[in-house]
Design a protein around this motif. Structure first.
Motif, PDB file in Angstrom:
ATOM      1  N   LYS A   1      13.333  -4.406  12.563  1.00 38.12           N
ATOM      2  CA  LYS A   1      13.584  -5.078  11.533  1.00 38.12           C
ATOM      3  C   LYS A   1      13.235  -4.405  10.325  1.00 38.12           C
ATOM      4  N   ASN A   2      13.519  -5.261   9.254  1.00 33.92           N
ATOM      5  CA  ASN A   2      13.071  -4.710   7.781  1.00 33.92           C
ATOM      6  C   ASN A   2      11.879  -5.695   7.560  1.00 33.92           C
ATOM      7  N   ILE A   3      10.761  -5.296   6.923  1.00 32.19           N
ATOM      8  CA  ILE A   3       9.610  -5.983   6.858  1.00 32.19           C
ATOM      9  C   ILE A   3       9.305  -5.537   5.450  1.00 32.19           C
TER      10      ILE A   3
ATOM     11  N   LEU B   1      -1.818  -0.068   3.365  1.00 32.90           N
ATOM     12  CA  LEU B   1      -1.146   1.206   3.677  1.00 32.90           C
ATOM     13  C   LEU B   1      -1.522   1.620   5.085  1.00 32.90           C
ATOM     14  N   GLU B   2      -2.625   1.624   5.670  1.00 31.80           N
ATOM     15  CA  GLU B   2      -2.868   1.607   7.202  1.00 31.80           C
ATOM     16  C   GLU B   2      -1.879   1.005   8.008  1.00 31.80           C
ATOM     17  N   GLU B   3      -1.873  -0.318   7.798  1.00 31.13           N
ATOM     18  CA  GLU B   3      -1.038  -1.259   8.588  1.00 31.13           C
ATOM     19  C   GLU B   3       0.256  -0.862   8.390  1.00 31.13           C
ATOM     20  N   GLY B   4       0.530  -0.573   7.174  1.00 28.10           N
ATOM     21  CA  GLY B   4       2.305  -0.228   7.150  1.00 28.10           C
ATOM     22  C   GLY B   4       2.734   0.979   7.697  1.00 28.10           C
ATOM     23  N   ILE B   5       1.743   1.888   7.602  1.00 28.05           N
ATOM     24  CA  ILE B   5       2.001   3.202   8.346  1.00 28.05           C
ATOM     25  C   ILE B   5       2.278   2.935  10.002  1.00 28.05           C
ATOM     26  N   PHE B   6       1.138   2.082  10.300  1.00 30.89           N
ATOM     27  CA  PHE B   6       1.418   1.560  11.722  1.00 30.89           C
ATOM     28  C   PHE B   6       2.670   0.993  12.338  1.00 30.89           C
ATOM     29  N   LEU B   7       3.164  -0.048  11.117  1.00 38.46           N
ATOM     30  CA  LEU B   7       4.185  -0.728  11.380  1.00 38.46           C
ATOM     31  C   LEU B   7       5.537   0.105  11.497  1.00 38.46           C
ATOM     32  N   THR B   8       5.498   1.376  10.827  1.00 43.21           N
ATOM     33  CA  THR B   8       6.787   2.071  10.904  1.00 43.21           C
ATOM     34  C   THR B   8       7.250   2.544  12.484  1.00 43.21           C
ATOM     35  N   ARG B   9       6.199   2.366  13.476  1.00 38.64           N
ATOM     36  CA  ARG B   9       6.322   2.581  14.886  1.00 38.64           C
ATOM     37  C   ARG B   9       7.673   1.587  15.429  1.00 38.64           C
ATOM     38  N   TYR B  10       7.502   0.542  14.937  1.00 37.82           N
ATOM     39  CA  TYR B  10       8.379  -0.522  15.352  1.00 37.82           C
ATOM     40  C   TYR B  10       9.600  -0.837  14.365  1.00 37.82           C
TER      41      TYR B  10
ATOM     42  N   SER C   1      12.326  -0.776  11.138  1.00 38.94           N
ATOM     43  CA  SER C   1      13.118   0.319  10.672  1.00 38.94           C
ATOM     44  C   SER C   1      12.835   0.587   9.154  1.00 38.94           C
ATOM     45  N   SER C   2      12.425  -0.308   8.546  1.00 40.55           N
ATOM     46  CA  SER C   2      11.717  -0.043   7.117  1.00 40.55           C
ATOM     47  C   SER C   2      10.798  -1.003   6.759  1.00 40.55           C
ATOM     48  N   VAL C   3       9.814  -0.529   5.962  1.00 40.69           N
ATOM     49  CA  VAL C   3       8.516  -1.177   5.485  1.00 40.69           C
ATOM     50  C   VAL C   3       8.347  -0.938   3.973  1.00 40.69           C
ATOM     51  N   THR C   4       8.568  -2.056   3.275  1.00 43.57           N
ATOM     52  CA  THR C   4       8.615  -2.107   1.807  1.00 43.57           C
ATOM     53  C   THR C   4       7.147  -2.539   1.392  1.00 43.57           C
ATOM     54  N   ILE C   5       6.365  -1.794   0.673  1.00 36.68           N
ATOM     55  CA  ILE C   5       5.035  -2.235   0.210  1.00 36.68           C
ATOM     56  C   ILE C   5       5.150  -2.607  -1.156  1.00 36.68           C
ATOM     57  N   ILE C   6       4.815  -3.847  -1.300  1.00 30.09           N
ATOM     58  CA  ILE C   6       4.879  -4.838  -2.846  1.00 30.09           C
ATOM     59  C   ILE C   6       3.549  -4.684  -3.157  1.00 30.09           C
ATOM     60  N   HIS C   7       3.381  -3.974  -4.450  1.00 27.06           N
ATOM     61  CA  HIS C   7       1.833  -3.938  -5.003  1.00 27.06           C
ATOM     62  C   HIS C   7       2.033  -4.572  -6.249  1.00 27.06           C
ATOM     63  N   ARG C   8       0.946  -5.122  -6.846  1.00 29.44           N
ATOM     64  CA  ARG C   8       0.994  -6.049  -8.170  1.00 29.44           C
ATOM     65  C   ARG C   8       0.653  -5.057  -9.321  1.00 29.44           C
ATOM     66  N   ARG C   9       0.307  -3.890  -9.098  1.00 27.62           N
ATOM     67  CA  ARG C   9       0.078  -2.817 -10.088  1.00 27.62           C
ATOM     68  C   ARG C   9       0.768  -1.662  -9.856  1.00 27.62           C
ATOM     69  N   ASP C  10       0.632  -0.445 -10.797  1.00 26.30           N
ATOM     70  CA  ASP C  10       1.731   0.605 -10.463  1.00 26.30           C
ATOM     71  C   ASP C  10       0.799   1.849  -9.983  1.00 26.30           C
ATOM     72  N   SER C  11      -0.425   1.645  -9.442  1.00 24.46           N
ATOM     73  CA  SER C  11      -1.331   2.525  -8.666  1.00 24.46           C
ATOM     74  C   SER C  11      -1.874   1.604  -7.548  1.00 24.46           C
TER      75      SER C  11
ATOM     76  N   PRO D   1       9.133   8.486   5.658  1.00 23.43           N
ATOM     77  CA  PRO D   1      10.516   8.229   5.201  1.00 23.43           C
ATOM     78  C   PRO D   1      10.960   6.647   5.551  1.00 23.43           C
ATOM     79  N   LYS D   2      10.152   6.009   6.323  1.00 25.67           N
ATOM     80  CA  LYS D   2      10.393   4.673   6.294  1.00 25.67           C
ATOM     81  C   LYS D   2       9.764   3.838   5.513  1.00 25.67           C
ATOM     82  N   ILE D   3       8.781   4.197   4.612  1.00 28.01           N
ATOM     83  CA  ILE D   3       8.056   3.369   3.629  1.00 28.01           C
ATOM     84  C   ILE D   3       8.630   3.660   2.165  1.00 28.01           C
TER      85      ILE D   3
END
Ligand code: NAP
Length: 325
Positions: free
Chosen positions: A160-162, A172-181, A183-193, A208-210
């Motif tokens: 799935k796309n999440i 980030l840690e959980e995002g990296i973990f979720l790439t196991r399952y 197909s794409s992980v998009t991290i949405i952050h309120r700042r630019d760093s 490559p999935k993030i």
């Protein structure tokens, strides 16, 4: 060891009264380290597991920064070892939760589902709970695509796309973990760093999935039976748009679990228990450790260290009161 809630009693409170030298509220790294140290000091500590047996770390897939485990260790496995070691020296683990406390005089009264403890001393290690975004659709779709726990729910998002909301270590840690399952992980952050540490940043950036969407907040979760999309607001351009997604994982920090102590202990503006360097709260005989009292570090090792320190201090305190061992 069963870490499920089914261990928790559901019966109504009885009038049984249990005197103890030391009661520890919470069974995460701080509570179990306090239990270990207190047991070795012959204080016969009772540790109440609370609703989250093992604390937040038990929901973490892998812990890579607790010394002694160069290959990393599963979060649940680590707290199981903590508990085993505390029990080995005599700490008593009770599958029970504090419902009400009275810290106005000693012995302190702690009413649980099973009993009322009369405690000569108390160590509070009630931890913290994931913060919510409080946006439309979030509550309604929790468990239907909105989640706060990658280890618990990641499996449901195979291919799935999440999206992930947040820019800290957890995101980030959980995002990296979720790439196991996923197909794409998009991290949405309120700042630019990012707030996350350099190692996790490098690992996430090279996965490559993030993907990242910067300077953006989620203003709504959209879906009927399940999540279908989120509404995003670009904080720089001011524009809003719908972004299709199958899942929304929210990692935007934590709120300390200290509501029970409001009006009885000094708390800071964010609700953390105020302690001094000796883990003392505003009430003599009541100590606090771990995330309930730590807005700064919030690591397994720092929480465990605080728990050990609190137990050492309780030992001195009870010695001074001359409570017989
Ligand atoms: P955190 O460090 O407080 O980060 C929360 C993130 O969520 C921040 O990036 C914050 O943005 C963002 N945020 C907060 N409120 C938001 C909102 N309403 N809307 C959108 N974004 C929002 O929390 P955490 O990542 O859960 O980490 C908690 C503690 O545990 C930290 O001390 C962390 O180091 C530790 N931890 C460590 C590890 C590890 O070492 N492997 C793993 C997990 C957690 P801003 O950056 O703009 O404030």
């Amino acid at each position: 060891m069963d870490f499920s809630l089914s261990n928790l009693p559901t019966s109504q409170p009885s009038h049984e009264v249990t005197p103890v030298k030391l009661l520890i509220l919470g069974s995460g790294p701080a509570g179990l380290a306090a239990g270990l140290y207190a047991a070795r000091a012959d204080l016969s500590p009772v540790v109440l597991t609370g609703m989250e047996h093992g604390g937040q770390v038990s929901l973490t897939y892998t812990v890579e920064n607790y010394p002694g485990f160069p290959e990393g260790i599963g979060g649940t496995a680590l707290v199981e070892l903590f508990q085993k070691q505390a029990e080995h020296f005599g700490a008593k683990i009770e599958y029970d939760t504090a419902a009400e406390v009275d810290l106005s005089q000693r012995p302190f009264k702690v009413r649980t589902y099973n009993t009322t403890y009369l405690a000569d001393s108390l160590i509070i290690t009630t931890g913290a709970t994931s913060r919510h975004l409080d946006i439309p659709g979030e509550k309604e779709l929790t468990g239907r695509g909105v989640s706060y726990c990658a280890t618990c729910d990641g499996w449901f998002f195979r291919d799935k796309n999440i999206i992930i909301v947040g820019g800290g270590d957890s995101a980030l840690e959980e995002g990296i973990f979720l790439t196991r399952y996923a197909s794409s992980v998009t991290i949405i952050h309120r700042r630019d760093s990012l707030r996350a540490g350099a190692v996790l940043q490098a690992r996430a950036m090279s996965n490559p999935k993030i993907k990242f969407i910067w300077n953006t907040v989620v203003t709504e979760v959209i879906g009927k039976e399940a999540v279908q999309a989120v509404r995003l607001k670009d904080l720089v351009a001011g524009q809003e748009q719908e972004h299709p997604t199958d899942g929304v994982f929210i990692f935007v920090g934590h709120t300390p679990n200290t509501q029970l102590f409001q009006g009885q202990l000094a708390l800071d503006n964010a609700g953390y228990i105020q302690i001094d360097t000796l883990m003392r709260t505003s009430v003599p005989g009541v100590y606090a450790a771990g995330e309930a009292a730590d807005p700064h570090f919030r690591q397994v090792i720092t929480s465990a260290g605080m728990g050990a320190s609190a137990a050492i201090q309780v030992n001195h305190y009870l010695d001074e009161l001359a409570v017989p061992n």
